[in-house]
Design a protein around this motif. Structure first.
Motif, mmCIF file in Angstrom:
data_model
loop_
_atom_site.group_PDB
_atom_site.id
_atom_site.type_symbol
_atom_site.label_atom_id
_atom_site.label_comp_id
_atom_site.label_asym_id
_atom_site.label_seq_id
_atom_site.Cartn_x
_atom_site.Cartn_y
_atom_site.Cartn_z
ATOM 1 N N PRO A 1 -28.523 56.023 129.906
ATOM 2 C CA PRO A 1 -29.626 55.259 129.332
ATOM 3 C C PRO A 1 -30.691 56.202 128.799
ATOM 4 O O PRO A 1 -31.081 57.151 129.475
ATOM 5 C CB PRO A 1 -30.149 54.420 130.504
ATOM 6 C CG PRO A 1 -29.639 55.097 131.724
ATOM 7 C CD PRO A 1 -28.414 55.863 131.366
ATOM 8 N N SER B 1 -41.145 51.615 125.801
ATOM 9 C CA SER B 1 -40.495 50.446 126.385
ATOM 10 C C SER B 1 -39.070 50.274 125.867
ATOM 11 O O SER B 1 -38.320 49.462 126.368
ATOM 12 C CB SER B 1 -41.304 49.193 126.050
ATOM 13 O OG SER B 1 -41.383 49.090 124.646
ATOM 14 N N ARG B 2 -38.736 51.052 124.822
ATOM 15 C CA ARG B 2 -37.388 50.861 124.270
ATOM 16 C C ARG B 2 -36.393 51.714 125.036
ATOM 17 O O ARG B 2 -36.664 52.883 125.320
ATOM 18 C CB ARG B 2 -37.351 51.305 122.804
ATOM 19 C CG ARG B 2 -38.317 50.522 121.938
ATOM 20 C CD ARG B 2 -38.160 50.913 120.503
ATOM 21 N NE ARG B 2 -39.461 50.859 119.837
ATOM 22 C CZ ARG B 2 -39.604 50.987 118.537
ATOM 23 N NH1 ARG B 2 -38.571 51.202 117.775
ATOM 24 N NH2 ARG B 2 -40.805 50.924 117.998
ATOM 25 N N ASP B 3 -35.258 51.133 125.365
ATOM 26 C CA ASP B 3 -34.212 51.986 125.898
ATOM 27 C C ASP B 3 -32.842 51.469 125.519
ATOM 28 O O ASP B 3 -32.669 50.295 125.193
ATOM 29 C CB ASP B 3 -34.349 52.163 127.406
ATOM 30 C CG ASP B 3 -33.832 50.974 128.171
ATOM 31 O OD1 ASP B 3 -32.711 51.079 128.695
ATOM 32 O OD2 ASP B 3 -34.549 49.927 128.179
ATOM 33 N N ARG B 4 -31.890 52.442 125.484
ATOM 34 C CA ARG B 4 -30.523 52.138 125.038
ATOM 35 C C ARG B 4 -29.563 53.055 125.753
ATOM 36 O O ARG B 4 -29.901 54.164 126.148
ATOM 37 C CB ARG B 4 -30.409 52.450 123.536
ATOM 38 C CG ARG B 4 -30.482 51.225 122.619
ATOM 39 C CD ARG B 4 -30.079 51.646 121.214
ATOM 40 N NE ARG B 4 -28.658 51.948 121.142
ATOM 41 C CZ ARG B 4 -28.135 52.914 120.410
ATOM 42 N NH1 ARG B 4 -28.895 53.720 119.708
ATOM 43 N NH2 ARG B 4 -26.841 53.107 120.384
ATOM 44 N N ARG C 1 -36.801 59.905 127.768
ATOM 45 C CA ARG C 1 -36.226 59.908 129.115
ATOM 46 C C ARG C 1 -34.723 59.674 128.999
ATOM 47 O O ARG C 1 -34.276 58.745 128.326
ATOM 48 C CB ARG C 1 -36.887 58.798 129.931
ATOM 49 C CG ARG C 1 -36.427 58.713 131.366
ATOM 50 C CD ARG C 1 -37.295 57.762 132.160
ATOM 51 N NE ARG C 1 -38.605 58.305 132.489
ATOM 52 C CZ ARG C 1 -38.831 59.160 133.481
ATOM 53 N NH1 ARG C 1 -37.840 59.580 134.243
ATOM 54 N NH2 ARG C 1 -40.043 59.596 133.736
ATOM 55 N N SER D 1 -34.512 56.330 126.948
ATOM 56 C CA SER D 1 -35.638 55.447 126.666
ATOM 57 C C SER D 1 -36.835 56.216 126.134
ATOM 58 O O SER D 1 -37.011 57.416 126.378
ATOM 59 C CB SER D 1 -36.032 54.677 127.933
ATOM 60 O OG SER D 1 -36.396 55.588 128.950
ATOM 61 N N TRP D 2 -37.617 55.522 125.347
ATOM 62 C CA TRP D 2 -38.895 56.048 124.861
ATOM 63 C C TRP D 2 -39.852 54.866 124.888
ATOM 64 O O TRP D 2 -39.586 53.829 124.254
ATOM 65 C CB TRP D 2 -38.772 56.582 123.451
ATOM 66 C CG TRP D 2 -40.044 57.194 122.934
ATOM 67 C CD1 TRP D 2 -40.530 58.422 123.216
ATOM 68 C CD2 TRP D 2 -40.988 56.574 122.044
ATOM 69 N NE1 TRP D 2 -41.720 58.652 122.586
ATOM 70 C CE2 TRP D 2 -42.028 57.528 121.854
ATOM 71 C CE3 TRP D 2 -41.063 55.325 121.418
ATOM 72 C CZ2 TRP D 2 -43.144 57.258 121.041
ATOM 73 C CZ3 TRP D 2 -42.160 55.067 120.609
ATOM 74 C CH2 TRP D 2 -43.190 56.035 120.425
ATOM 75 N N LEU E 1 -35.163 54.408 118.525
ATOM 76 C CA LEU E 1 -36.110 54.622 119.620
ATOM 77 C C LEU E 1 -37.526 54.898 119.131
ATOM 78 O O LEU E 1 -38.493 54.374 119.651
ATOM 79 C CB LEU E 1 -35.650 55.790 120.499
ATOM 80 C CG LEU E 1 -34.456 55.497 121.408
ATOM 81 C CD1 LEU E 1 -34.137 56.722 122.245
ATOM 82 C CD2 LEU E 1 -34.724 54.294 122.304
#
Ligand code: ATP
Ligand code: MG
Lengths: 401, 226
Positions: free
Chosen positions: A111, A116-119, A178, A113-114, A166
């Motif tokens: 995972p 609030s977005r994460d993938r 992250r 993330s940056w 992101l």
């Protein structure tokens, strides 16, 4: 009879039954066109794969954990659980004389993330040398630093799609993202090059190999990519790699080295077989066209019985009559063949225009082979009607009116 | 010039044998004018086909210009037909898709004469047979007499030594038939042997020699004094 008389006599005769000749011409054209178009598609697929391979980098050897019995060829799907291929194994290969560059690879997804977005994104752990081994290009910033590969630096290089999803429109350089539960600073962005043999460089985050091993909590590498010093040194590099790793793995041959050459030649063989079989299937339509030619000629021999009698009375030998009808068959085949050649090339051109990235090109042998087959079909299927015409009894032929 | 010795021609149709020619002995001199008459089925056409090398005798010998041509190969026969013999048929037998001039040219084409050498000769022949206006017409666009003239022109263009005509006037009215016969007789006067199969006794009287076939046998061979 001179050659030009033979041809003009034949063409005049063919004009006598335009529709029948035209349909036969069409059938022959479709046959030849199909051979050219289908072999062009198969050859295009081969070139596509070959292109993908060469975009991988030059003089490449790929080491994977696990033993494969086959020499060269693609990696085994099944096999006993191999011993780990470690980072130190990989780094030891740098000392080999035939080896120019070594890029250890660790691969997994995590995972990312940056804010609030994460993938969930594919993560590639490697070293600075990967840039050159795989011929990657930077869009901005720089690639992983050329430091001790054991250092798990908190830096990363991202693909353009990752950046878009992101970080949106802003410049990614210097941002912290992250990955799993660690923070990495973005130091560069990869240039978009599309998919390259299963690796989508746009949708990928590259981090130092030591960081990746920690992230995935495993000591084992996914692959090691090695560039040989020169093309001629590929076999030597392979031998040295096998020797060194056997030595390091207590005499066990538990890795597989595949060379780009071997993989490529396997693929080439597969695609050549494919091209041939596709061409062969298309060639069946040439056979059908040949049978049509035979039919046209048989009808024409029946219709022109009187003419055959006249020609014989005027001094045409059996051989000459045979030649006249054979020439008709061959004219049909050749004219149809050339039409098909044109149609095939036009089709290839159309495909090239519509799909410029797919290298559709007929292999060099295919147009001449298709023409030769068309000619052979014409001659073969024309032979029977021609000899039937030649054997006609002139008296009987003349008495019919 | 033409010599037939004991020529027989037997056709086998199923279990029936048809004796079309029986022991035919015949000598024909160069530039002779000969008519062949006889009832239907008496073997007139068969005789002409054998002389023209379109058919072979079942037995007997055929000498043409001193050469035994009985057992020539197909190629050799074709060459003799091409160079020495001209045929004229009752039904003209022109190639329908070719123009009059092209029909006349056909023997030259088959003989492999190059186009350059042909054109002059074709033009000359077309002129000589009064077909200049019609040379580009197809046979279907010509009258019967014109068609037969084209056929005769075609038969002469190779300068044969004999013209074999099978009922050349059979399909023409009397006046046109007369014209055609005049043409043929003119050729004969220039030294070409002329063999005409006919049912017309008038023609028989005009020829220098006359033979009669009955049932495959020559029953009469008469020379007319001119
Ligand atoms: N191909 C053939 N097969 C069987 N019999 C044949 C063949 N050709 C000719 N005949 C027979 O041979 C005989 C002679 O035939 P031919 O055509 O020579 O006669 P002809 O004298 O020309 O008759 P006509 O005046 O009717 O033209 C006839 O009985 C005929 O039926
Ligand atoms: Mg007859």
């Amino acid at each position: 009879m001179t050659f030009s008389d033979l041809v003009s006599f034949t063409l005049a005769a063919l004009r006598g039954y335009k529709l029948r000749s035209g349909l036969t011409l069409l059938a022959m054209a479709i046959g030849v066109g199909a051979v050219i178009l289908l072999t062009a598609l198969a050859e295009g697929a081969r070139r596509y794969v070959e292109g993908e391979f060469s975009s991988l980098g030059k003089n490449l050897l790929i080491i994977l954990p696990g033993r494969s019995e086959t020499k060269g060829g693609p990696p085994p799907l099944l096999g006993e659980t191999p011993r780990d291929l470690t980072l130190d194994d990989a780094l030891s290969l740098k000392r080999m004389s035939a080896v120019a560059k070594v890029a250890p690879l660790s691969f997994g997804t995590a995972p990312v993330s940056w804010g609030s977005r994460d993938r969930e994104i594919p993560i590639l752990g490697t070293t600075a040398e990967m840039l050159e081994v795989r011929h990657l290009k930077m869009a901005s910033g720089r690639f992983l630093p050329d430091t001790d590969p054991h250092r798990a630096l908190p830096v990363c290089v991202i693909g353009s799609k990752v950046k878009d999803q992101l970080l949106g429109g802003r410049s990614p350089l210097g941002e912290w993202i992250r990955i799993g539960d660690r923070r990495f600073q973005v130091i560069g962005m990869l240039s978009s090059r599309g998919r390259s043999l299963g690796l989508d460089v746009d949708d990928m985050v590259v981090i130092p190999v030591a960081s990746a091993l920690m992230l995935f909590n495993s000591p084992s590498l996914f692959r090691v990519m090695v560039e040989a010093r020169a093309h001629e040194e590929i076999p030597a590099a392979k031998r040295q790699i096998l020797e060194e790793l056997r030595h390091r793995h207590d005499g066990e041959d538990d890795i597989t080295v595949i060379t780009q050459d071997a993989v490529l030649s396997t693929f080439n063989k597969i695609f050549e077989a494919l091209t041939l079989s596709v061409g062969g299937i298309a060639a069946i339509s040439l056979l059908v066209a040949g049978i049509l030619i035979m039919n046209v000629l048989l009808v024409s021999v029946t219709e022109r019985t009187g003419e055959i009698g006249i020609l014989k009375a005027l001094g045409a030998s059996q051989r000459k009559i045979q030649m006249l009808f054979l020439t008709e068959a061959i004219c049909l085949a050749v004219a149809g063949g050339f039409l098909g050649l044109g149609a095939g090339e036009a089709g290839v051109w159309a495909l090239q225009t519509i799909y410029p990235s797919f290298p559709v090109t007929p292999p060099a042998w295919s147009p001449p082979a298709a023409m030769a087959l068309a000619l052979a079909a014409g001659a073969f299927f024309g032979a029977m009607p021609a000899s039937r015409a030649a054997r006609l009894d002139p008296v009987a032929a003349l008495s019919r009116r | 010039m033409i010599g037939l010795e004991k020529v027989n021609r037997i056709f086998q149709v199923g279990d029936q044998t048809v004796h079309a020619l029986r022991d035919v002995d015949l000598r024909i001199e160069p530039s002779e004018y000969l008519t062949i008459m006889g009832p239907s089925g008496s073997g007139k056409s068969t005789l002409l086909h054998i002389i023209g090398l379109l058919d072979r005798p079942t037995s007997g010998r055929y000498l043409l210009e001193g050469r035994d041509v009985t057992h020539l190969t197909d190629q050799e026969q074709a060459q003799v037909r091409r160079r020495r013999i001209g045929f004229v048929f009752q039904f003209f037998h022109l190639v329908p898709r070719l123009s009059a001039a092209q029909n006349i040219e056909l023997p030259l084409v088959l003989a492999g004469v190059p186009a350059r050498e042909r054109s002059g000769k074709v033009r000359q022949t077309v002129q000589a047979f009064g077909l200049a206006e019609r040379s580009e017409h197809r046979p279907g666009q010509l009258s019967g007499g014109q068609r037969q003239r084209v056929a005769i022109a075609r038969a002469t263009i190779m300068e044969p030594s004999a013209i074999l005509a099978d009922e050349p006037t059979g399909n023409l009215d009397r006046a046109t038939g007369q014209e055609v016969l005049d043409l043929l007789e003119n050729l004969n006067r220039r030294g070409i042997a002329l063999l005409v199969v006919t049912h017309d006794p008038e023609i028989g009287r005009r020829a220098s020699r006359h033979i009669r076939l009955v049932d495959g046998r020559i029953v009469e061979d008469r020379r007319n004094s001119t």
